[in-house]
Design an enzyme around this catalytic site. Sequence first.
Site, PDB file in Angstrom:
ATOM      1  N   HIS A 169       0.876  -1.180   0.000  1.00 16.87           N
ATOM      2  CA  HIS A 169       0.000   0.000   0.000  1.00 16.87           C
ATOM      3  C   HIS A 169       0.907   1.222   0.000  1.00 16.87           C
ATOM      4  CE1 HIS A 169       0.977  -0.504   4.252  1.00 16.87           C
ATOM      5  NE2 HIS A 169       0.510   0.710   4.506  1.00 16.87           N
TER       6      HIS A 169
ATOM      7  N   HIS B 278      -6.405  -2.630   5.081  1.00 13.99           N
ATOM      8  CA  HIS B 278      -5.681  -1.497   5.640  1.00 13.99           C
ATOM      9  C   HIS B 278      -6.101  -0.207   4.934  1.00 13.99           C
ATOM     10  CE1 HIS B 278      -2.592   0.480   7.843  1.00 13.99           C
ATOM     11  NE2 HIS B 278      -1.818   0.728   6.814  1.00 13.99           N
TER      12      HIS B 278
ATOM     13  N   ASP C  53       5.587   5.365   4.795  1.00  5.97           N
ATOM     14  CA  ASP C  53       6.630   4.531   5.422  1.00  5.97           C
ATOM     15  C   ASP C  53       6.905   3.258   4.627  1.00  5.97           C
ATOM     16  OD1 ASP C  53       3.920   4.119   6.439  1.00  5.97           O
ATOM     17  OD2 ASP C  53       4.763   2.539   7.692  1.00  5.97           O
ATOM     18  N   HIS C  54       6.099   2.999   3.611  1.00  8.19           N
ATOM     19  CA  HIS C  54       6.291   1.784   2.813  1.00  8.19           C
ATOM     20  C   HIS C  54       6.954   2.021   1.461  1.00  8.19           C
ATOM     21  CE1 HIS C  54       4.039  -1.197   5.267  1.00  8.19           C
ATOM     22  NE2 HIS C  54       3.734  -0.056   5.857  1.00  8.19           N
TER      23      HIS C  54
ATOM     24  N   ASP D  49       0.812  -3.698   6.732  1.00  8.66           N
ATOM     25  CA  ASP D  49      -0.123  -3.516   7.847  1.00  8.66           C
ATOM     26  C   ASP D  49      -1.453  -4.106   7.425  1.00  8.66           C
ATOM     27  OD1 ASP D  49       1.620  -1.326   9.085  1.00  8.66           O
ATOM     28  OD2 ASP D  49       1.106  -0.445   7.161  1.00  8.66           O
TER      29      ASP D  49
END
Length: 248
Positions: free
Chosen positions: A60, A145, A64-65, A216
């Site tokens: 996603h 998520h 932070d990804h 997540d």
Amino acid sequence: MLSVTFLGTSAARPTVERNVSAVALVREGETLLFECGEGTQRQMMRYGVSFALSEIFFTHFHADHFLGVIGLIRTLGLQARAEPIMLYGPHGAKKVLTQAIQLGVERIPFQVEIREVKPGEVLGQRAAGNVQRDSYEIHVFKTEHGGGSVGYALREHERRGRFDVEKARAAGIPEGPLWGKLSKGEPIELADGRKLTAESFVGPKRPGRAIVFTGDTRPCASVVDAALGADLLIHEATFGEEERDRGC
Ligand SMILES: [Zn+2]
């Protein structure tokens, strides 16, 4: 040989010792990267993960990804990379990753392909760069998520039987190409004229391994289904029980 290197285990906020999300999976000499949080390229250097990778998978597009892809792509450009790289992600991948790739004024000297994937999709055979996806598939599944997040399950096909090194040695077969042939199930002929077949040196076929990766996600049935019988399930957790309300 299959290894998993956790490049980022600190969820959404880095610490001095731990970085934001990224996992490298190395299989038969091929490197796959799952997520690419900020600073992932430094973690790759630190933990000896090859930069000769051809595919990055995103679950996603929370920052932070994926923020690390901005710097990683520049570094690959500075290394005079010529091979294309493929970036996979759920709906939104084209928009967000195109922005990330275009940020800055550098020209990227290699092709960056962005492919949006959907739950239920199977990424099968592909031969490009260092990818030879002929002995496994990557299954895309739904996670919960928000924003159409996905997870990825790497599922190997049935594998060859284990090569019995001790037996081969005892039979006087010299280590080298003949071992390679036997382990692939091919017959060999020794210098002394003996002809040997693979059956007595190679065990029964083995089931393929399955590595399941979610970013997540809330607990959900699609993750349970994807992870059923898996050898390894990797998932993320940003909030502890005391912050449950923020996480849900
Ligand atoms: Zn997130």
